[in-house]
Design an enzyme around this catalytic site. Sequence first.
Site, PDB file in Angstrom:
ATOM      1  N   ASN A   1       0.861  -1.190   0.000  1.00  0.00           N
ATOM      2  CA  ASN A   1       0.000   0.000   0.000  1.00  0.00           C
ATOM      3  C   ASN A   1       0.898   1.242   0.000  1.00  0.00           C
ATOM      4  O   ASN A   1       1.424   1.630   1.040  1.00  0.00           O
ATOM      5  CB  ASN A   1      -0.910  -0.021   1.235  1.00  0.00           C
ATOM      6  CG  ASN A   1      -1.741   1.247   1.354  1.00  0.00           C
ATOM      7  OD1 ASN A   1      -1.867   2.012   0.390  1.00  0.00           O
ATOM      8  ND2 ASN A   1      -2.320   1.479   2.523  1.00  0.00           N
ATOM      9  N   TRP A   2       1.043   1.835  -1.177  1.00  0.00           N
ATOM     10  CA  TRP A   2       1.936   3.007  -1.282  1.00  0.00           C
ATOM     11  C   TRP A   2       1.303   4.258  -0.684  1.00  0.00           C
ATOM     12  O   TRP A   2       1.965   5.288  -0.563  1.00  0.00           O
ATOM     13  CB  TRP A   2       2.283   3.272  -2.756  1.00  0.00           C
ATOM     14  CG  TRP A   2       3.197   2.263  -3.385  1.00  0.00           C
ATOM     15  CD1 TRP A   2       3.667   1.107  -2.826  1.00  0.00           C
ATOM     16  CD2 TRP A   2       3.758   2.324  -4.709  1.00  0.00           C
ATOM     17  NE1 TRP A   2       4.486   0.442  -3.715  1.00  0.00           N
ATOM     18  CE2 TRP A   2       4.550   1.162  -4.882  1.00  0.00           C
ATOM     19  CE3 TRP A   2       3.659   3.223  -5.768  1.00  0.00           C
ATOM     20  CZ2 TRP A   2       5.239   0.909  -6.068  1.00  0.00           C
ATOM     21  CZ3 TRP A   2       4.347   2.959  -6.942  1.00  0.00           C
ATOM     22  CH2 TRP A   2       5.135   1.814  -7.086  1.00  0.00           C
ATOM     23  N   LYS A   3       0.040   4.216  -0.353  1.00  0.00           N
ATOM     24  CA  LYS A   3      -0.690   5.396   0.136  1.00  0.00           C
ATOM     25  C   LYS A   3      -0.475   6.562  -0.841  1.00  0.00           C
ATOM     26  O   LYS A   3      -0.329   6.323  -2.031  1.00  0.00           O
ATOM     27  CB  LYS A   3      -0.256   5.755   1.560  1.00  0.00           C
ATOM     28  CG  LYS A   3      -0.228   4.544   2.487  1.00  0.00           C
ATOM     29  CD  LYS A   3      -0.128   4.921   3.924  1.00  0.00           C
ATOM     30  CE  LYS A   3       0.111   3.674   4.756  1.00  0.00           C
ATOM     31  NZ  LYS A   3      -0.175   3.847   6.140  1.00  0.00           N
TER      32      LYS A   3
ATOM     33  N   HIS B   1      -9.821   0.937   4.778  1.00  0.00           N
ATOM     34  CA  HIS B   1      -8.545   1.197   5.455  1.00  0.00           C
ATOM     35  C   HIS B   1      -8.794   2.183   6.601  1.00  0.00           C
ATOM     36  O   HIS B   1      -9.606   3.101   6.477  1.00  0.00           O
ATOM     37  CB  HIS B   1      -7.535   1.765   4.457  1.00  0.00           C
ATOM     38  CG  HIS B   1      -6.142   1.811   5.001  1.00  0.00           C
ATOM     39  ND1 HIS B   1      -5.724   2.784   5.887  1.00  0.00           N
ATOM     40  CD2 HIS B   1      -5.075   0.992   4.817  1.00  0.00           C
ATOM     41  CE1 HIS B   1      -4.460   2.556   6.214  1.00  0.00           C
ATOM     42  NE2 HIS B   1      -4.034   1.481   5.573  1.00  0.00           N
TER      43      HIS B   1
ATOM     44  N   GLU C   1      -7.239   4.664   7.623  1.00  0.00           N
ATOM     45  CA  GLU C   1      -7.064   6.087   7.271  1.00  0.00           C
ATOM     46  C   GLU C   1      -8.316   6.621   6.588  1.00  0.00           C
ATOM     47  O   GLU C   1      -8.675   7.789   6.751  1.00  0.00           O
ATOM     48  CB  GLU C   1      -5.807   6.252   6.397  1.00  0.00           C
ATOM     49  CG  GLU C   1      -4.540   6.096   7.240  1.00  0.00           C
ATOM     50  CD  GLU C   1      -3.298   5.645   6.490  1.00  0.00           C
ATOM     51  OE1 GLU C   1      -3.282   5.689   5.240  1.00  0.00           O
ATOM     52  OE2 GLU C   1      -2.345   5.227   7.163  1.00  0.00           O
TER      53      GLU C   1
ATOM     54  N   GLU D   1      -5.541  -4.893  10.755  1.00  0.00           N
ATOM     55  CA  GLU D   1      -4.565  -3.820  10.924  1.00  0.00           C
ATOM     56  C   GLU D   1      -4.918  -3.017  12.175  1.00  0.00           C
ATOM     57  O   GLU D   1      -5.721  -2.077  12.101  1.00  0.00           O
ATOM     58  CB  GLU D   1      -4.594  -2.885   9.719  1.00  0.00           C
ATOM     59  CG  GLU D   1      -4.263  -3.555   8.405  1.00  0.00           C
ATOM     60  CD  GLU D   1      -3.735  -2.526   7.406  1.00  0.00           C
ATOM     61  OE1 GLU D   1      -2.566  -2.644   7.035  1.00  0.00           O
ATOM     62  OE2 GLU D   1      -4.470  -1.614   7.043  1.00  0.00           O
TER      63      GLU D   1
ATOM     64  N   GLY E   1       1.898   2.652  10.766  1.00  0.00           N
ATOM     65  CA  GLY E   1       2.827   3.761  10.597  1.00  0.00           C
ATOM     66  C   GLY E   1       3.460   4.240  11.899  1.00  0.00           C
ATOM     67  O   GLY E   1       4.056   5.313  11.932  1.00  0.00           O
TER      68      GLY E   1
ATOM     69  N   SER F   1       3.060  -1.733  10.603  1.00  0.00           N
ATOM     70  CA  SER F   1       4.499  -1.671  10.871  1.00  0.00           C
ATOM     71  C   SER F   1       5.214  -3.006  10.657  1.00  0.00           C
ATOM     72  O   SER F   1       6.108  -3.366  11.428  1.00  0.00           O
ATOM     73  CB  SER F   1       4.762  -1.120  12.275  1.00  0.00           C
ATOM     74  OG  SER F   1       4.301   0.223  12.359  1.00  0.00           O
TER      75      SER F   1
ATOM     76  N   GLY G   1       2.665  -0.965   4.427  1.00  0.00           N
ATOM     77  CA  GLY G   1       2.646   0.453   4.074  1.00  0.00           C
ATOM     78  C   GLY G   1       4.064   0.972   3.880  1.00  0.00           C
ATOM     79  O   GLY G   1       4.689   0.766   2.841  1.00  0.00           O
ATOM     80  N   GLY G   2       4.599   1.648   4.901  1.00  0.00           N
ATOM     81  CA  GLY G   2       5.896   2.317   4.797  1.00  0.00           C
ATOM     82  C   GLY G   2       6.998   1.454   4.197  1.00  0.00           C
ATOM     83  O   GLY G   2       7.740   1.916   3.316  1.00  0.00           O
TER      84      GLY G   2
HETATM   85  C1  PEP Z   1      -1.040   0.286   5.962  1.00  0.00           C
HETATM   86  O1  PEP Z   1      -1.119   1.444   5.618  1.00  0.00           O
HETATM   87  O2  PEP Z   1      -1.908  -0.504   5.585  1.00  0.00           O
HETATM   88  C2  PEP Z   1       0.074  -0.118   6.814  1.00  0.00           C
HETATM   89  C3  PEP Z   1       0.070  -1.317   7.325  1.00  0.00           C
HETATM   90  O3  PEP Z   1       1.074   0.808   7.032  1.00  0.00           O
HETATM   91  P1  PEP Z   1       2.474   0.568   7.793  1.00  0.00           P
HETATM   92  O4  PEP Z   1       3.045  -0.724   7.264  1.00  0.00           O
HETATM   93  O5  PEP Z   1       3.313   1.745   7.419  1.00  0.00           O
HETATM   94  O6  PEP Z   1       2.181   0.486   9.237  1.00  0.00           O
END
Ligand code: PEP
Length: 249
Positions: free
Chosen positions: A9-11, A96, A98, A168, A174, A212, A233-234
């Site tokens: 997930n590049w957001k 998600h 967010e 999640e 994040g 994370s 994500g990150g």
């Molecule tokens: C996400 O945005 O779905 C996610 C899991 O982000 P991160 O890995 O950065 O916590």
Amino acid sequence: MRRKIVAANWKMNGSGGFAKSLISELKVQLSVLDKDVEVVIIPPSLYVAEIRRLISDASFTVGIQNTAQWDQGAYTGEVSAKMAADVGCEYVLVGHSERRQLFGESDQVVADKVQQVLKSGLVALLCIGETLSERQAGQAEDVVSRQLQAALQSLDSNSWNKVMVAYEPVWAIGTGKTATAKDAQAMHLHMRNVLGSMGAPASDVSLLYGGSVKPDNARELFEQPDIDGGLIGGASLIADDFVNICRAV
Ligand code: PEP
């Protein structure tokens, strides 16, 4: 059917140039990845067509981060699930945290989006998870049960093979904090039980962990019997990290 998946997930990050160099790096480094592991790239929607072109000689698939709860019409700025299918997406992230927190998506909106995604023949990758205060109040399992039931209660029995769920925990996204492998496994087992009680073929539904995930915690999480992969994500923006996470599945 249950599969091993790692989804990136590049957001709202990157650019055309960034996409090109990251994908070319992933193609080289993941060319020998176990064929049982599916790698899904989920870029900002404007780059979907370009990513599709870049991965045409690789085994990756493409998803989109959000689609509308409506079929079509006067919804300026929105993109429909049908359009996502039209440009070659196979997956849609739905719900998600967010989107729930920053854009006010309710359980009802999430359920409507799931229906649109399924109607368009795409796979809904439903995201669920509790906040820190809900966990501290001992409500994590109840929140996850409610979110699952609300989003998937009107599914018809033929649609379960088009649904995957990512657990999640909001406090882990994040933040650098990750659920322990033991806690994540316990929640995934709970999710499978809830899905079973809803009439789903629970042992066939792919359940991912997100929050994370990094190369140094991925293996322990992915070794758990009810965790089938990850939503990243990150770390999906850093080629070496993402490659090592994919290899850990
Ligand atoms: C996400 O945005 O779905 C996610 C899991 O982000 P991160 O890995 O950065 O916590």
